[in-house]
Design an enzyme around this catalytic site. Structure first.
Site, PDB file in Angstrom:
ATOM      1  CE1 TYR A 201      -3.243   2.919   0.696  1.00 34.50           C
ATOM      2  CE2 TYR A 201      -2.704   2.764   3.026  1.00 34.50           C
ATOM      3  CZ  TYR A 201      -3.358   3.391   1.989  1.00 34.50           C
ATOM      4  OH  TYR A 201      -4.147   4.492   2.246  1.00 34.50           O
TER       5      TYR A 201
ATOM      6  CG  ASP B 247      11.336 -13.108   3.042  1.00 34.17           C
ATOM      7  OD1 ASP B 247      10.188 -13.588   3.180  1.00 34.17           O
ATOM      8  OD2 ASP B 247      11.931 -12.489   3.955  1.00 34.17           O
TER       9      ASP B 247
ATOM     10  CE  LYS C 101      -1.154  -3.303   6.165  1.00 38.51           C
ATOM     11  NZ  LYS C 101      -1.658  -2.223   5.355  1.00 38.51           N
TER      12      LYS C 101
ATOM     13  CB  SER D 153       3.737   2.783  13.629  1.00 43.18           C
ATOM     14  OG  SER D 153       2.447   2.922  14.165  1.00 43.18           O
TER      15      SER D 153
ATOM     16  CE1 TYR E  12       3.403  -3.078  12.524  1.00 39.67           C
ATOM     17  CE2 TYR E  12       2.198  -1.566  13.946  1.00 39.67           C
ATOM     18  CZ  TYR E  12       2.870  -1.824  12.763  1.00 39.67           C
ATOM     19  OH  TYR E  12       3.017  -0.820  11.836  1.00 39.67           O
TER      20      TYR E  12
ATOM     21  CE  LYS F 109       6.462  -1.139  11.798  1.00 36.51           C
ATOM     22  NZ  LYS F 109       7.203  -1.239  10.534  1.00 36.51           N
TER      23      LYS F 109
ATOM     24  CG  ASN G 238      -7.285  -6.141  11.004  1.00 37.25           C
ATOM     25  OD1 ASN G 238      -8.058  -6.858  11.625  1.00 37.25           O
ATOM     26  ND2 ASN G 238      -6.202  -6.603  10.394  1.00 37.25           N
TER      27      ASN G 238
ATOM     28  N   PRO H  75     -10.089  -3.955  22.371  1.00 32.53           N
ATOM     29  CG  PRO H  75     -10.072  -6.156  23.135  1.00 32.53           C
ATOM     30  CD  PRO H  75     -10.661  -5.279  22.073  1.00 32.53           C
TER      31      PRO H  75
HETATM   32  P1  NAD Z   1       1.446  -3.624   3.108  1.00 32.47           P
HETATM   33  O1  NAD Z   1       1.202  -4.959   3.729  1.00 32.47           O
HETATM   34  O2  NAD Z   1       0.472  -3.116   2.118  1.00 32.47           O
HETATM   35  O3  NAD Z   1       2.898  -3.604   2.439  1.00 32.47           O
HETATM   36  C1  NAD Z   1       3.982  -4.341   2.956  1.00 32.47           C
HETATM   37  C2  NAD Z   1       4.632  -5.074   1.791  1.00 32.47           C
HETATM   38  O4  NAD Z   1       5.746  -5.802   2.286  1.00 32.47           O
HETATM   39  C3  NAD Z   1       3.702  -6.083   1.118  1.00 32.47           C
HETATM   40  O5  NAD Z   1       3.735  -5.876  -0.280  1.00 32.47           O
HETATM   41  C4  NAD Z   1       4.280  -7.449   1.496  1.00 32.47           C
HETATM   42  O6  NAD Z   1       4.090  -8.404   0.459  1.00 32.47           O
HETATM   43  C5  NAD Z   1       5.741  -7.107   1.715  1.00 32.47           C
HETATM   44  N1  NAD Z   1       6.453  -7.965   2.681  1.00 32.47           N
HETATM   45  C6  NAD Z   1       6.053  -8.338   3.923  1.00 32.47           C
HETATM   46  N2  NAD Z   1       6.994  -9.092   4.508  1.00 32.47           N
HETATM   47  C7  NAD Z   1       8.028  -9.188   3.611  1.00 32.47           C
HETATM   48  C8  NAD Z   1       9.285  -9.831   3.642  1.00 32.47           C
HETATM   49  N3  NAD Z   1       9.673 -10.548   4.704  1.00 32.47           N
HETATM   50  N4  NAD Z   1      10.097  -9.727   2.557  1.00 32.47           N
HETATM   51  C9  NAD Z   1       9.705  -9.010   1.466  1.00 32.47           C
HETATM   52  N5  NAD Z   1       8.513  -8.393   1.393  1.00 32.47           N
HETATM   53  C10 NAD Z   1       7.689  -8.474   2.451  1.00 32.47           C
HETATM   54  O7  NAD Z   1       1.629  -2.584   4.319  1.00 32.47           O
HETATM   55  P2  NAD Z   1       1.677  -0.994   4.277  1.00 32.47           P
HETATM   56  O8  NAD Z   1       0.407  -0.475   4.877  1.00 32.47           O
HETATM   57  O9  NAD Z   1       2.114  -0.511   2.955  1.00 32.47           O
HETATM   58  O10 NAD Z   1       2.804  -0.739   5.377  1.00 32.47           O
HETATM   59  C11 NAD Z   1       4.168  -0.533   5.001  1.00 32.47           C
HETATM   60  C12 NAD Z   1       4.993  -0.315   6.253  1.00 32.47           C
HETATM   61  O11 NAD Z   1       4.473   0.808   6.969  1.00 32.47           O
HETATM   62  C13 NAD Z   1       4.971  -1.487   7.235  1.00 32.47           C
HETATM   63  O12 NAD Z   1       6.257  -1.632   7.785  1.00 32.47           O
HETATM   64  C14 NAD Z   1       4.010  -1.040   8.296  1.00 32.47           C
HETATM   65  O13 NAD Z   1       4.281  -1.604   9.556  1.00 32.47           O
HETATM   66  C15 NAD Z   1       4.239   0.463   8.324  1.00 32.47           C
HETATM   67  N6  NAD Z   1       3.089   1.221   8.818  1.00 32.47           N
HETATM   68  C16 NAD Z   1       1.879   1.066   8.214  1.00 32.47           C
HETATM   69  C17 NAD Z   1       0.770   1.755   8.706  1.00 32.47           C
HETATM   70  C18 NAD Z   1      -0.598   1.574   8.078  1.00 32.47           C
HETATM   71  O14 NAD Z   1      -1.591   1.925   8.719  1.00 32.47           O
HETATM   72  N7  NAD Z   1      -0.706   1.074   6.860  1.00 32.47           N
HETATM   73  C19 NAD Z   1       0.909   2.613   9.814  1.00 32.47           C
HETATM   74  C20 NAD Z   1       2.183   2.760  10.396  1.00 32.47           C
HETATM   75  C21 NAD Z   1       3.260   2.054   9.882  1.00 32.47           C
HETATM   76  N1  UDP Z   2     -12.575   1.510  14.282  1.00 34.49           N
HETATM   77  C1  UDP Z   2     -13.928   1.205  14.382  1.00 34.49           C
HETATM   78  N2  UDP Z   2     -14.405   0.156  13.655  1.00 34.49           N
HETATM   79  C2  UDP Z   2     -13.637  -0.604  12.831  1.00 34.49           C
HETATM   80  C3  UDP Z   2     -12.242  -0.277  12.729  1.00 34.49           C
HETATM   81  C4  UDP Z   2     -11.762   0.777  13.479  1.00 34.49           C
HETATM   82  O1  UDP Z   2     -14.665   1.858  15.124  1.00 34.49           O
HETATM   83  O2  UDP Z   2     -14.136  -1.564  12.210  1.00 34.49           O
HETATM   84  C5  UDP Z   2     -12.046   2.665  15.034  1.00 34.49           C
HETATM   85  C6  UDP Z   2     -10.937   2.313  16.019  1.00 34.49           C
HETATM   86  O3  UDP Z   2     -11.499   1.940  17.274  1.00 34.49           O
HETATM   87  C7  UDP Z   2     -10.130   3.620  16.079  1.00 34.49           C
HETATM   88  C8  UDP Z   2     -10.268   4.183  14.646  1.00 34.49           C
HETATM   89  O4  UDP Z   2     -11.428   3.545  14.097  1.00 34.49           O
HETATM   90  O5  UDP Z   2     -10.754   4.536  16.969  1.00 34.49           O
HETATM   91  C9  UDP Z   2      -9.064   3.893  13.754  1.00 34.49           C
HETATM   92  O6  UDP Z   2      -8.793   2.507  13.806  1.00 34.49           O
HETATM   93  P1  UDP Z   2      -7.781   1.804  12.780  1.00 34.49           P
HETATM   94  O7  UDP Z   2      -7.791   0.331  13.061  1.00 34.49           O
HETATM   95  O8  UDP Z   2      -8.100   2.223  11.378  1.00 34.49           O
HETATM   96  O9  UDP Z   2      -6.370   2.457  13.133  1.00 34.49           O
HETATM   97  P2  UDP Z   2      -5.531   2.454  14.506  1.00 34.49           P
HETATM   98  O10 UDP Z   2      -5.522   3.884  14.958  1.00 34.49           O
HETATM   99  O11 UDP Z   2      -6.155   1.535  15.484  1.00 34.49           O
HETATM  100  O12 UDP Z   2      -4.176   2.012  14.065  1.00 34.49           O
END
Ligand code: NAD
Ligand code: UDP
Length: 340
Positions: free
Chosen positions: A13, A60, A86, A126, A150, A154, A199, A295
Site C-alpha cells: 500500500y 524476502d 502490520k 508508527s 507489532y 517497531k 482491520n 482491546p
Molecule cells: P502492506 O502490507 O500493504 O505492504 C507491505 C509489503 O511488504 C507487502 O507488499 C508485502 O508483500 C511485503 N512484505 C512483507 N513481509 C516481507 C518480507 N519478509 N520480505 C519481502 N517483502 C515483504 O503494508 P503498508 O500499509 O504498505 O505498510 C508498510 C509499512 O508501513 C509497514 O512496515 C508497516 O508496519 C508500516 N506502517 C503502516 C501503517 C498503516 O496503517 N498502513 C501505519 C504505520 C506504519
Molecule cells: N474503528 C472502528 N471500527 C472498525 C475499525 C476501526 O470503530 O471496524 C475505530 C478504532 O477503534 C479507532 C479508529 O477507528 O478509533 C481507527 O482505527 P484503525 O484500526 O483504522 O487504526 P488504529 O488507529 O487503530 O491504528
C-alpha cells in the site's frame, strides 16, 4: 551504471504510492517484495501512472542470498524499508512471525547494506510507539511504549537504528512515524487491498458503502472525545509518500543523520466524522452499530507536525474529503475489477 532507490515492500500500500512519488521526483526504483500481502499486478498500475515500470525482484528481506544479489547487481543510493507485517491483533496471535519479519528482516537488510556500504535508510515506523498518549499533540520526544508485538517490533528496530548510528555516525537514517494512512492514488489505479475482513476503519467503511459488508462496528462511543468515538490523525497516502521523498532528500543532503519525525496532518477526526465524510463522498448511507471498545485502542491521537515542517519542509496538503474521494474511487475501481 545508473543508481536506484531500493524500496522493500514496494508493491504494498504505502510502498507503491512512494514508488510513484520517487519516480516522479526523478529516481529509479528497484522493488524487493515477497508478495505475501500484495500482487505483482501493482507494477503495471505503477507504470500506468508514472510511465515507468520499476525494476522488481520477488524475494524476502530475510534471505541473505537475495539481498547480496540485489546489492551486487544494482547500484543502490538508499533503501526505503516498508516490508513487514502490520496487523496488531495478528501480532498477538503470532508474535514469532512478527519478530522474524519485522526485526530479523530489518537486521538482515541492514547487515547487507553495511556489507555493500549503502548507509542511507528510511524506516516505516508508527505512531503506535507512543503508546497511550500522555499529552496531545504528540511530539517526537513523547515517552515511548508498546503493548503488543507489532509495536514492540517497531520500537526494537527504532532502537537498533539508534545503536547503529551511534556505532558508525556516517549512517543517514530517518525513522518516520506514520499516523493513520488512508486514501488511494488520485488515479484510482493503486490503493489499499486488505485480504479478508479489513482491520482498519477506512477500508471497512468503503466496503460498507459498496454493500460488501452490512454495517460498520464503531468500537466504543464512551471515550473522552467530543462525540465519544475514537479520534485519529488520518493522512492521505500520497501526502505520506511525498513525506518520504522529502526525508530521502534531507538524508542525501546530510553527511550524517538520525532523524525521527512524525508524518501526520496534526488534525484529529472521530470515527463518526470519518463516516459522515465518506457518506458525503459516496452519496450512500453507511450503516453502523455501536460495539464495545476494541482491546488496546486509545481514545485519541494526533501529531505535532512542526518538526517535519522545519526539517523536511514538508506539510500534508490533502484534507479529509480528498482522502474519502480517493478511497472511494479506488474502492469502486478495485471492487469492479475483482468481480467475475
Ligand atoms: P502492506 O502490507 O500493504 O505492504 C507491505 C509489503 O511488504 C507487502 O507488499 C508485502 O508483500 C511485503 N512484505 C512483507 N513481509 C516481507 C518480507 N519478509 N520480505 C519481502 N517483502 C515483504 O503494508 P503498508 O500499509 O504498505 O505498510 C508498510 C509499512 O508501513 C509497514 O512496515 C508497516 O508496519 C508500516 N506502517 C503502516 C501503517 C498503516 O496503517 N498502513 C501505519 C504505520 C506504519
Ligand atoms: N474503528 C472502528 N471500527 C472498525 C475499525 C476501526 O470503530 O471496524 C475505530 C478504532 O477503534 C479507532 C479508529 O477507528 O478509533 C481507527 O482505527 P484503525 O484500526 O483504522 O487504526 P488504529 O488507529 O487503530 O491504528
Amino acid at each position: 551504471m545508473s543508481s536506484f532507490i531500493l524500496v522493500t515492500g514496494g508493491t504494498g500500500y504505502i510502498g507503491s504510492h512512494t514508488t510513484v512519488a520517487l519516480q516522479q521526483a526523478g529516481h529509479q526504483v528497484l522493488i524487493l517484495d515477497n508478495l505475501s500481502n500484495s500482487s505483482v499486478s501493482v507494477l503495471d498500475a505503477i507504470a500506468a501512472i508514472s510511465g515507468q515500470r520499476p525494476d522488481f525482484i520477488e524475494g524476502d528481506i530475510r534471505d541473505a542470498t537475495v539481498l547480496a544479489r540485489v546489492f551486487c547487481d544494482y547500484r543502490i543510493d538508499a533503501v526505503m524499508h516498508f516490508a513487514g507485517l502490520k496487523a496488531v491483533g495478528e501480532s498477538v496471535q503470532f508474535p514469532l512471525r512478527y519478530y522474524d519479519n519485522n526485526v530479523h528482516g530489518s537486521l538482515q537488510l541492514l547487515s547487507a547494506m553495511q556489507t555493500a556500504n549503502v548507509r542511507t535508510f528510511i524506516f516505516s515506523s508508527s505512531a503506535t510507539v507512543y503508546g497511550d498518549p500522555q499529552f496531545l499533540p504528540l511530539t517526537e520526544d513523547h515517552p515511548l511504549s508498546s503493548t503488543n508485538p507489532y509495536g514492540h517490533s517497531k520500537l526494537m528496530v527504532e532502537e537498533i537504528l539508534a545503536n547503529l548510528y551511534q556505532s558508525e555516525d556516517y549512517w543517514r537514517i530517518a525513522r518516520l512515524r506514520y499516523f493513520n494512512p488512508v486514501g488511494a492514488h488520485s488515479s484510482g489505479l493503486i490503493g489499499e487491498a486488505p485480504q479478508g475482513i479489513p482491520n482498519n476503519l477506512m477500508p471497512f467503511v468503503a466496503q460498507v458503502a459498496t454493500g460488501t459488508r452490512e454495517h460498520l462496528q464503531v468500537f466504543g462511543n464512551d471515550y473522552d472525545t467530543p462525540d465519544g468515538t475514537g479520534v485519529r490523525d488520518y493522512i492521505h497516502v500520497q501526502d505520506l509518500a511525498d513525506g518520504h521523498v522529502a526525508a530521502l532528500k534531507h538524508c542525501l543532503n546530510s553527511a550524517s543523520e538520525l532523524l525521527t519525525v512524525n508524518l501526520g496532518t496534526g488534525i484529529g477526526y472521530s470515527v463518526l466524522e470519518m463516516v459522515k465524510a465518506f457518506e458525503r463522498t459516496s452519496d450512500t448511507s453507511i450503516a453502523y452499530k455501536i460495539a464495545p471498545r476494541r482491546p488496546g485502542d486509545i481514545a485519541a491521537c494526533w501529531a505535532d507536525t512542526l518538526l517535519a515542517e522545519q526539517t523536511l519542509g514538508w506539510k500534508a496538503q490533502k484534507g479529509i474529503q480528498e482522502m474519502c474521494d480517493d478511497a472511494w474511487r479506488w474502492q469502486r475501481h478495485f471492487a469492479s475489477r475483482e468481480k467475475p
